[in-house]
Structures are given as structure tokens and as C-alpha cells.
Write a protein that holds these residues in place. Structure first.
Motif, short mmCIF file in Angstrom:
data_model
loop_
_atom_site.label_atom_id
_atom_site.label_comp_id
_atom_site.label_asym_id
_atom_site.label_seq_id
_atom_site.Cartn_x
_atom_site.Cartn_y
_atom_site.Cartn_z
N ALA A 114 0.84 -1.18 0.00
CA ALA A 114 0.00 0.00 0.00
C ALA A 114 0.88 1.24 0.00
O ALA A 114 1.99 1.23 0.53
CB ALA A 114 -0.90 -0.01 1.22
N THR A 128 -6.48 -2.54 1.22
CA THR A 128 -5.86 -3.86 1.27
C THR A 128 -6.94 -4.90 1.05
O THR A 128 -6.83 -6.03 1.45
CB THR A 128 -5.19 -4.10 2.63
OG1 THR A 128 -6.16 -3.82 3.64
CG2 THR A 128 -3.99 -3.22 2.81
N LEU A 153 -3.65 0.90 -4.60
CA LEU A 153 -3.04 -0.40 -4.38
C LEU A 153 -1.89 -0.49 -5.36
O LEU A 153 -2.08 -0.22 -6.55
CB LEU A 153 -4.10 -1.45 -4.72
CG LEU A 153 -4.03 -2.84 -4.17
CD1 LEU A 153 -4.09 -2.82 -2.66
CD2 LEU A 153 -5.24 -3.63 -4.72
N ASP A 184 -3.14 -9.62 -7.55
CA ASP A 184 -3.31 -8.17 -7.40
C ASP A 184 -4.68 -7.73 -7.91
O ASP A 184 -5.35 -6.88 -7.31
CB ASP A 184 -2.21 -7.42 -8.16
CG ASP A 184 -0.84 -7.60 -7.51
OD1 ASP A 184 -0.78 -8.12 -6.37
OD2 ASP A 184 0.17 -7.23 -8.14
#
Ligand SMILES: Nc1ncnc2c1ncn2[C@@H]1O[C@H](COP(=O)(O)OP(=O)(O)O)[C@@H](O)[C@H]1O
Ligand SMILES: [Mg+2]
Length: 391
Positions: A3, A11, A65, A74
Motif C-alpha cells: 500500500a 488492502t 493499491l 493483485d
């Protein structure tokens, strides 16, 4: 996935600020930055997936992110808790999009529609099969002799990388077979297409909702140099008939491919007729004029569409709107901002990008009663930003 430091980090858990909806946005370039701006009045949290902590959208997004657009973990983390996931580029591998969709992640647009913008060969075939006008093209496969292709389509030929190109990267005009061989020798999938003697290039931006409703923006004329868009003029200087056909084509394409969100259709005009060049299924440079120039911007309408909300009006706010891109030349446009703000009526947008020469680092928009007035204001502001002149 890490982060970014000082901002509330996403998150995969929700932030504590009450929001109307959460949108995951793959990519954190200027399109994501401007989408994030449009999200604020709607109470929408935009969570961007940025490649690094210096990406343009990082200062504007609700949360950031850091991760890779081709990493499924991801992408899953981006999507967690989001009402929709959308894109500011074409870089997510199509097979990952299909997998995410199978997992139930609400991709807007969906994987099949997005592929039309990711793969130029796929797009040419699909549009050609629909009977829509496209430049004559051939796929360059093993065993196809470029000499014969050149004879069929004529020299010079345009060679295009089927995937991964933008801003003219991946587009090569080749005069003869020798030049063609050296381009094709780079490997990858290529399309050969006829070189079009362009009268004009146009862009028609439309926005489509999941329920099939759609809106169209005023037709724009775009000016490309070396494959990079430099100017956007609205309205496009064409007759009502051609503008009507452009709108019809774009709406038909959006419907046929079941697009959701912005669909930008790049068009060529040859001998008074339209040819479809390429499609983007995301906010597009040719639609930046809509921020000040239309009742609802392409960025707001993209968010409304991906969330299944009613679309906003697209009427122009002035008889003439001109947007000029700011391509860095040497001076730092960020440092020139105070001078540029002395130009009355110029709307300056800077993307927070390091000004490498030739890089698109911002744009300026001006509204006026006459096209020449709008152009003059936008040119003054752009030239001041570039250090070419004083206000
Ligand atoms: N077949 C063609 N004939 C003439 N010019 C072309 C042709 N294809 C592309 N161009 C020029 O190159 C620019 C970039 O090509 P495009 O296919 O839109 O790729 P990109 O993905 O880089 O935008 C176009 O806007 C146009 O100016
Ligand atoms: Mg293009």
C-alpha cells in the motif's frame, strides 16, 4: 502488493468513509486521475491499481493499491469489495479477464467486449464481419509473402502490432518489402493494412449502460502527429449527415459488442466516407473536451455506466470547444502553471508526470462562440506551459 504510504491504504478491506459505491480501476495514469476527480461529487470511492507510487492517479484516487495489471492476485485484491471493476488501459491479459469474470468479479466492460479494444486484428475482423467499413487489411501469418500483400493492398503499407500499441507505438508505415521485413522481424502478431489518404480523423465517444441505454457526445475532429493525438476540435467540421453516421456507427458497435462504459471510436474520413480505425473501451483522450465542454463529462458517465446508474446529458456547453494536448518539450509545464493561469478562459489540466520530451503531460481546453477563438485561447495556454511564449 504494497500500500502507498501516507494515504489510506486499500488492502481489500473497505475504508471507513461512507461511500455510494466502490469502483476498482486497473491502472493509475491520467485517465484514472480524471476518473477519480469525477467520482468525488458522486460519493464514489475509486480504488486504483497503480504500477508504482509515482503514478498520476495516486494523489486523486480514494485509495491506491500498488501491483501489477497482469497479476491475478493483485487484480483479485483490487476487486475485493468493489461494485465494479474497470480500466484505464488495455494491459490486462485477456485470459486473466476471462478468469476473473468466471470468478464472478463484475468487470465493466466484460472480457469479451474489452478484447475488441485489446486486439486490433480481432477488432478488424469483427467489424468487417458485421459489414462495417474498415480499411482493407490482412493478418501477417507465417508463409504470407509481404511482397504479395503489398501488391494487393498497395505501397506504402501500414503495419500494426495487433496488441500492446498506443500513441502510434506499434504503427509503422513501410514503403517497401525490405522495410516491412525489418518491422515484422521484431516478432509478435502484425496486421498489414492499406495506407489511407486521410482527409480527416474523427472520434465519436459514446457511453453505454448494462441495460443497453446509451448516450453520444458531440463528434470531435482529432489531429494526430506521428500517431499521437495533439488536438481535439468540437464540433467536427463535417456535415450533419456524416456526423449522424458516425454517431450511428459508434452506437451500433457499442451495442453489438455489449460494451459497458465509454466506447471511443476512432474514424478515418476518405473521399467523404467513414472508416472505423480503432476502438477504446475506457475514457479516451478524444473525450477530454467533455470535462468543461459538456454537461456531463466522459469520466462521470463512465462511472455512472459501470455502476448501472442513469447516464448524464452530453450536450455541449458552448458552440466551440478545443482541447490541445501538452506534450513536453523541455520546460516543465508544472513550473509554468502560474503563468498559464494568466490566460483567461483556459482550463489547464496537468497530470503530474515527469516531463520527458514528447510525453503527454497535460491538456488545455477552451470554450468559445467560434472555433478560432477557442483555438487561440487553448494555444496561448499550451504555449505558455511549454515555455514557448509568455502570457
Ligand atoms: N491505415 C492507415 N492509413 C493512414 N494512417 C494511419 C493508418 N492507420 C493508422 N494511421 C495513423 O496512425 C495513427 C495511430 O494509429 P492507430 O491504429 O490509431 O494506433 P494507436 O493504437 O497507436 O492509436 C492514426 O491515428 C492515424 O493518424
Ligand atoms: Mg489510435
Amino acid at each position: 502488493v504494497a500500500a502507498v504510504g501516507s494515504r489510506p491504504a486499500a488492502t481489500g478491506t473497505a475504508s471507513t468513509v461512507p461511500v455510494s459505491a466502490r469502483v476498482g480501476l486497473v491502472g493509475a495514469g491520467q485517465l484514472a486521475r480524471m476518473t477519480s476527480q469525477a467520482a468525488i461529487p458522486l460519493g464514489v470511492e475509486v480504488r486504483v491499481l497503480a504500477a508504482g507510487d509515482g503514478d498520476p492517479a495516486n494523489l486523486a484516487a480514494g485509495s491506491v493499491l500498488i501491483g501489477e495489471a497482469d497479476n491475478i492476485e493483485d487484480l483479485r485484491r483490487l476487486a475485493a469489495g468493489c461494485d465494479a471493476v474497470t480500466f484505464d488501459h488495455e494491459g490486462v491479459p485477456p485470459e486473466l479477464l476471462s478468469r476473473l469474470e468466471e470468478e464472478g468479479i463484475p468487470l465493466r466492460p466484460g472480457a469479451a467486449a474489452k478484447l475488441v479494444a485489446q486486439d486490433k486484428l480481432h477488432a478488424r475482423r469483427l467489424l468487417g464481419d458485421l459489414g462495417l467499413p474498415v480499411p482493407a487489411f490482412e493478418e501477417m501469418t507465417e508463409g504470407v509473402a509481404i511482397e504479395e500483400v503489398g501488391e494487393r493492398l498497395g505501397w506504402p503499407l501500414v503495419l500494426k502490432a495487433s496488441t500492446g500499441g498506443y500513441d502510434g507505438r506499434g504503427v509503422e508505415v513501410v514503403a517497401d518489402a525490405e522495410a516491412a521485413h525489418s518491422v515484422l522481424g521484431r516478432g509478435g502478431k502484425w496486421i498489414a493494412e492499406e495506407f489511407i489518404e486521410l482527409e480527416l480523423e474523427l472520434a465519436q465517444v459514446v457511453v453505454r449502460s448494462p441495460d443497453g441505454s446509451a448516450v453520444a457526445y458531440p463528434l470531435a475532429r482529432t489531429v494526430q502527429r506521428n500517431g499521437i493525438c495533439h488536438e481535439i476540435h468540437v464540433p467536427a467540421p463535417v456535415g450533419a449527415g456524416l456526423a449522424e453516421r458516425a454517431r450511428g456507427l459508434a452506437l451500433e458497435i457499442a451495442e453489438t459488442i455489449d460494451a459497458v462504459g465509454v466506447v471511443a471510436v476512432e474514424l478515418f474520413v476518405r473521399d467523404g466516407e467513414l472508416l472505423v480505425n480503432e476502438l477504446a473501451l475506457r475514457p479516451h483522450n478524444s473525450g477530454h473536451f467533455t470535462i468543461e465542454g459538456c454537461v456531463t463529462s466522459q469520466f462521470e458517465n463512465h462511472l455512472r455506466a459501470v455502476l448501472g446508474w442513469p447516464l448524464g446529458r452530453t450536450d455541449p456547453r458552448a458552440p466551440a470547444v478545443v482541447t490541445l494536448n501538452v506534450l513536453a518539450e523541455g520546460a516543465d509545464p508544472l513550473a509554468r502553471l502560474p503563468q498559464a493561469l494568466q490566460v483567461p478562459g483556459a482550463h489547464v489540466h496537468l497530470y503530474g508526470k515527469v516531463p520527458h520530451a514528447g510525453r503527454k503531460v497535460g491538456h488545455v481546453t477552451a470554450l468559445a462562440d467560434q472555433p478560432v477563438e477557442a483555438l487561440a485561447v487553448a494555444e496561448r495556454a499550451r504555449d505558455v506551459l511549454l515555455g514557448r511564449s509568455e502570457p
